[in-house]
Motif scaffolding. Structure first.
Motif, short mmCIF file in Angstrom:
data_model
loop_
_atom_site.label_atom_id
_atom_site.label_comp_id
_atom_site.label_asym_id
_atom_site.label_seq_id
_atom_site.Cartn_x
_atom_site.Cartn_y
_atom_site.Cartn_z
N SER A 1 0.89 -0.79 -0.47
CA SER A 1 0.02 -0.24 0.16
C SER A 1 0.87 1.85 -0.24
O SER A 1 -0.04 2.87 0.14
N PHE A 2 2.31 1.15 0.60
CA PHE A 2 3.27 2.75 0.08
C PHE A 2 4.63 2.34 0.11
O PHE A 2 4.85 0.75 -0.33
N PRO B 1 7.34 8.39 3.39
CA PRO B 1 6.68 7.41 2.89
C PRO B 1 5.58 7.52 1.60
O PRO B 1 5.44 8.68 1.58
N GLN B 2 5.41 7.29 0.70
CA GLN B 2 4.55 7.57 -0.20
C GLN B 2 3.33 6.38 -0.73
O GLN B 2 4.15 5.09 -0.55
N ALA C 1 0.04 7.60 -5.26
CA ALA C 1 0.27 9.07 -5.59
C ALA C 1 1.15 9.67 -5.15
O ALA C 1 2.09 10.15 -4.07
N VAL C 2 2.48 8.27 -6.07
CA VAL C 2 3.98 9.08 -5.95
C VAL C 2 4.13 10.79 -6.79
O VAL C 2 3.67 10.42 -7.97
N ILE C 3 5.15 11.90 -5.88
CA ILE C 3 4.62 12.83 -6.13
C ILE C 3 6.47 12.75 -6.58
O ILE C 3 7.58 12.39 -6.02
N LEU C 4 6.74 13.28 -8.27
CA LEU C 4 7.59 13.50 -8.54
C LEU C 4 8.65 15.15 -8.74
O LEU C 4 7.09 15.38 -9.53
N GLY D 1 12.27 3.73 -3.79
CA GLY D 1 11.26 3.03 -2.15
C GLY D 1 10.98 1.43 -2.24
O GLY D 1 11.08 0.75 -3.29
N GLU D 2 10.77 1.09 -0.90
CA GLU D 2 10.76 -0.50 -0.70
C GLU D 2 9.10 -0.66 -0.67
O GLU D 2 8.62 0.22 -0.28
N LEU D 3 8.72 -1.51 -1.16
CA LEU D 3 6.96 -1.91 -1.33
C LEU D 3 6.17 -2.33 -0.01
O LEU D 3 7.25 -3.41 0.57
#
Length: 459
Positions: free
Chosen positions: A425-426, A439-440, A444-447, A455-457
């Motif tokens: 989920s993040f 975390p993201q 909704a991963v903002i770049l 990131g690590e799932l």
């Protein structure tokens, strides 16, 4: 008792000397932590001759040559060669960046001009014949020994247009001096049959050496699918299935390279892309990711007119591609890395490479896992997922997302990740190119413009 005490005191010194010599002479078989050859996951650092685009660490002052002698007409050859002493002085920095092997021009001597009619216009010819004892050879030997103590191997460029009788002897000369292998370059006009004969001869020499020696070639897309295919596999289909968000690649393991092929291939096609369009980059990147023995040579394109200031951050995107998509990586000693300029600054490109290289060496999913490219071309974003090996304990998938546009983007990765039968989920932030933290949400991963997020799932 005194004899036992003396032996005990000498053991650490003997172990240290044996370690250095093992690296310098037989090529060091590996750490023993896995069965892969050392070059499978190595980071190579390529340094070119002085005056080329890859000569940052080899530049010499105008007043001295490689051996410290005054620069004059008599030692013009030394001025055009690599300054091995300058490279040796940078070994600590290279080790900190995570470099495993140096890729250097072969030390050569310039033959005296030959009187011909009409006169030559291209200058004296160089030979790859073994060097005579002297300052240049001494400085090279010292570099190999110092690099060995840093667990850094040395690989030499070797250029040949035909299989001559002295080529194997030349290769053996340098192998006996401690080099770990060669990078073979053949002129464009060389016939495929002749190139294959050279490869076979050099592989025979490197295979006869103690330890794991390597031969690196240059990938030629025109030979794919032919009897002279140096990769040994057909061109993959880079187009995703209709409605698909991803195209997968094979795991990062493969059987032993056939004896008539180089163990690694340098692929420079990504450096020829004019603009950083995700669709073009993803398509070509997939072709390289389908192979386990590719070294990608890539540099950010020059900024076009009117490009935003953040365009310079594209170098960090290319660094992420180099160090997280393939088992082995090739870095260039050029302005994109700039080891000698602001390397200690937290936002410097050198520090970015240092952090990425540490991930490359330590993270199981990045080093030994299986990569899958996701299709977010419409948002001009390049995204891939690295799944750890099935036998990895306490290792989670790694997601890498790169924004190739000059505007911020928000990516919804959840649906594509679930298609890969992954749950989460993040993303727990491991590394990012901007100053944000925390975390993201995977939807909704903002770049930021030209930003990178790793990131690590997590569930």
């Amino acid at each position: 008792m005194k004899r036992l005490l003396a032996c005990a005191l000498l053991l650490p010194l003997a172990a240290s000397a044996a370690s250095a010599q093992t690296l310098a002479r037989p090529g060091w078989a590996g750490s023993g932590l896995n069965a892969d050859p050392w070059w499978k996951q190595a980071v190579f650092y390529q340094i070119g001759p002085a005056g080329t685009a890859k000569d940052h660490l080899s530049r010499q002052s105008a007043s001295t040559s490689a051996d410290g002698a005054p620069a004059n007409e008599a030692n013009a050859d030394a001025r055009s060669a690599v300054d091995f002493k300058a490279i040796a002085a940078q070994l600590d920095t290279l080790k900190a960046v995570g470099v495993d092997a140096l890729l250097l021009p072969m030390p050569v001597q310039q033959a005296p001009p030959v009187s011909v009619d009409p006169p030559q216009t291209h200058g004296p010819l160089k030979t790859i014949a073994p060097l005579a004892p002297g300052p240049l050879l001494d400085s090279f030997d010292e570099l190999v020994n110092q690099a060995s103590r840093q667990s850094i191997r040395v690989v030499l460029d070797i250029t040949a247009s035909s299989l001559t009788p002295d080529l194997p002897a030349t290769a053996r000369f340098w192998l006996n001096r401690g080099v770990a292998g060669f990078h073979l370059t053949t002129p464009p006009e060389t016939a495929p049959e002749e190139t294959q004969a050279i490869v076979q001869a050099l592989r025979k020499v490197t295979n006869s050496g103690v330890g794991q020696r390597i031969l690196i070639g240059n990938f030629d897309a025109n030979l794919v699918g032919t009897p002279f295919d140096t990769i040994g596999a057909g061109q993959p289909d880079s187009s995703p299935a209709p409605g698909s968000r991803f195209t997968a690649r094979a795991p990062r393991t493969r059987s032993t390279t056939p004896p008539d092929r180089p163990q690694l291939q340098i692929d420079s096609r990504l450096s020829h892309l004019e603009l950083p369009e995700a669709a073009n980059l993803r398509s070509m990147l997939l072709q390289t990711m389908e192979q386990s023995n590719i070294l990608v040579d890539i540099n950010p394109p020059p900024a076009p007119a009117g490009a935003p200031v953040q365009y310079s951050q594209l170098a960090k995107v290319m660094a992420a591609v180099l160090l997280t998509t393939h088992p082995a990586a090739l870095l260039d000693a050029d302005d994109q890395i700039g080891l000698h300029v602001g390397g200690d600054h937290p936002d410097s490109l050198t520090n970015w490479y240092r952090q990425l290289s540490a991930l490359h060496h330590a993270n199981t999913a990045l080093r030994y896992g299986t990569s899958t490219l996701l299709n977010f071309d419409e948002q001009n974003a390049l995204v891939w997922v690295n799944r750890p090996p099935a036998n990895a304990v306490q290792s989670n998938p790694i997601v890498v997302a790169c924004n190739l546009s000059g505007l911020p983007v928000q990516l919804a990765l959840g649906a594509a990740i679930r298609t890969l039968d992954m749950r989460g989920s993040f993303l727990r932030t491991i590394l990012r190119s901007d100053d944000s933290f925390g975390p993201q949400n995977i939807d909704a991963v903002i770049l930021p413009p030209y930003g990178v997020y790793i990131g690590e799932l997590r569930r």
